[in-house]
Design an enzyme around this catalytic site. Structure first.
Site, PDB file in Angstrom:
ATOM      1  CE  LYS A 241       4.216  16.950  -7.836  1.00  0.00           C
ATOM      2  NZ  LYS A 241       5.228  16.056  -8.409  1.00  0.00           N
ATOM      3  CE  LYS A 294       1.459  15.839 -10.398  1.00  0.00           C
ATOM      4  NZ  LYS A 294       2.777  15.273 -10.447  1.00  0.00           N
TER       5      LYS A 294
HETATM    6  C1  PBG Z   1       6.772  13.078  -8.823  1.00  0.00           C
HETATM    7  C2  PBG Z   1       5.512  13.090  -9.608  1.00  0.00           C
HETATM    8  C3  PBG Z   1       4.276  12.738  -9.077  1.00  0.00           C
HETATM    9  C4  PBG Z   1       3.353  12.814 -10.120  1.00  0.00           C
HETATM   10  C5  PBG Z   1       4.037  13.219 -11.263  1.00  0.00           C
HETATM   11  N1  PBG Z   1       5.390  13.400 -10.923  1.00  0.00           N
HETATM   12  C6  PBG Z   1       3.901  12.267  -7.728  1.00  0.00           C
HETATM   13  C7  PBG Z   1       4.366  12.961  -6.538  1.00  0.00           C
HETATM   14  O1  PBG Z   1       4.712  14.144  -6.548  1.00  0.00           O
HETATM   15  O2  PBG Z   1       4.413  12.305  -5.499  1.00  0.00           O
HETATM   16  C8  PBG Z   1       1.913  12.493  -9.956  1.00  0.00           C
HETATM   17  C9  PBG Z   1       1.114  12.270 -11.179  1.00  0.00           C
HETATM   18  C10 PBG Z   1      -0.204  11.630 -10.925  1.00  0.00           C
HETATM   19  O3  PBG Z   1      -0.659  11.454  -9.784  1.00  0.00           O
HETATM   20  O4  PBG Z   1      -0.830  11.274 -11.925  1.00  0.00           O
HETATM   21  N2  PBG Z   1       7.786  13.891  -9.137  1.00  0.00           N
END
Ligand code: PBG
Length: 369
Positions: A241, A294
């Site tokens: 991520k 991601k």
């Molecule tokens: C946070 C989380 C995020 C997303 C999913 N879980 C945002 C972040 O890490 O700030 C983002 C998903 C998206 O942008 O569609 N744990």
């Protein structure tokens, strides 16, 4: 089925006929248009052992040789839930996506299920008054997510429920971990995440999905789930991520943007790909069932690279910013929305994703139906 087959073979046959008929005049016309190149043209049209265009001639044929097929069963539909009754509020930066109160959410899930979507991922909107630094509300058994999971399991038991494990929606600091002196504490956070995962398992979730990027959380959660007897609750690990600008609209949806700094001390640096291999290696060793990359679109090479190194299923998260870009351009009339949605999600599958989390899930189901 037979009718469809009959129709398409007819189309193929007709297409073949019309081609045959049009080919001769084309050759005859050529000399008039380019008299000096007649000879070359004739040579070229007769001496090609391979003609790739032959396989692109009709839709039936293209479908037959298509290497990657996007399917409704590949999709996971992320949904936002909030407290209250009979309300749905559109997210300004994600047109077509809403925060639902539980009663309306159940209707939305039912509809998605009827369209063939088999899995959802849940994210909660938590009021500021319930947030604190340790995200305590995240392990409240009567909290919004546990109640939502229970209600879904009662009304639509067949659908697969995935719950997010991270503190940010519950954190007064807007971070995925406990903050001390401006730093994110790792091991203390993992202890809270374990409680959160156990609470979700007790509520009936099928998969927990740690999206926090703390070190060691997959192993800690797996051990705790097993010790509590939840051996069949799976872990969808947000393994690679990245610290990304593409999460902006999601943070609007949950009012969860960091109150200070950014997430670069825990989410990955966008310049790195070997580090993604290190992360997945750890998550596999610690017990992950599914690995996630991601965001997806700016990281297709990571999906591809990971695919070469593991036999576990790989998920891609077509995140909020990727959704927003397509919606915004389509609203301007600058792109063909349906075509770009299918092309974008297909690129993720082609890169190696086995499943895709996407806010487009319902739209894709309608297109593919
Ligand atoms: C946070 C989380 C995020 C997303 C999913 N879980 C945002 C972040 O890490 O700030 C983002 C998903 C998206 O942008 O569609 N744990």
């Amino acid at each position: 089925m037979t009718e469809v087959l009959a129709d398409s073979s007819k189309a193929l046959f007709n297409e073949g006929l019309s081609h045959g008929a049009s080919e001769a005049p084309e050759l005859l016309e050529a000399p008039e248009l380019f008299p000096e190149t007649t000879e070359k043209l004739e040579l070229l049209t007769t001496s090609l052992p391979q003609r790739p265009r032959r396989l692109r001639r009709t839709e039936t044929l293209r479908r037959l040789v298509r290497e990657t097929n996007l399917q409704i069963s590949d999709l996971i539909y992320p949904l936002f839930v909030m407290e209250g009754e009979n309300q749905k509020i559109e997210i300004a930066s994600m047109p077509g996506c809403y925060r639902y109160t539980l009663d309306l959410l159940l209707g939305e899930i039912q509809q998605a299920y009827e369209l063939g979507i088999g899995a959802i991922a849940l994210f909660p909107l938590i009021s500021e008054t319930q947030k604190d630094n340790a995200g305590t509300e995240s392990s409240n058994p009567q909290g919004l997510i546990p109640r939502t999971v229970q209600a879904i399991k009662q009304t639509i038991p067949e659908i697969l429920v995935i719950t997010d494990v991270a503190l940010d929606p519950y954190s007064s600091e807007g971070h995925d971990g406990i903050v001390e002196d401006g730093k994110i504490l790792n091991d203390e956070t993992v202890a809270v995440l374990v409680k959160q995962a156990l609470t979700q398992a007790a509520a009936g979730t099928d998969f927990v999905a740690p999206s926090d990027m703390m070190d060691g959380r997959i192993g800690a959660i797996r051990k705790a789930l097993d010790a509590a007897g939840w051996i069949n609750v799976g872990i969808l690990a947000y393994s690679a991520k990245y610290a990304s600008g593409y999460y902006g609209p999601f943070r609007d949806a949950l009012d969860s943007a960091p109150k200070f700094g950014d997430k670069q001390t825990y989410q990955m640096d966008s310049g790195n790909s070997r580090e993604a291999l290190k992360e997945i290696e750890l998550d596999i060793a610690e017990g992950a069932d599914i690995l996630m990359v991601k965001p997806a679109l700016a990281y297709l090479d990571i999906i591809w690279r990971i695919k070469q190194c593991t036999n576990l299923p790989i998920a891609a998260y077509n995140v909020s910013g990727e959704y927003a870009m397509i919606k915004a351009a389509a609203a301007q009339g600058w792109i063909d929305e349906k075509q770009v949605i299918l092309e974008t999600l297909t690129s993720m599958k082609r890169a190696g994703a086995d499943l895709i989390l996407t806010y487009f899930a319902k739209e894709v189901a309608l297109i593919l139906q």
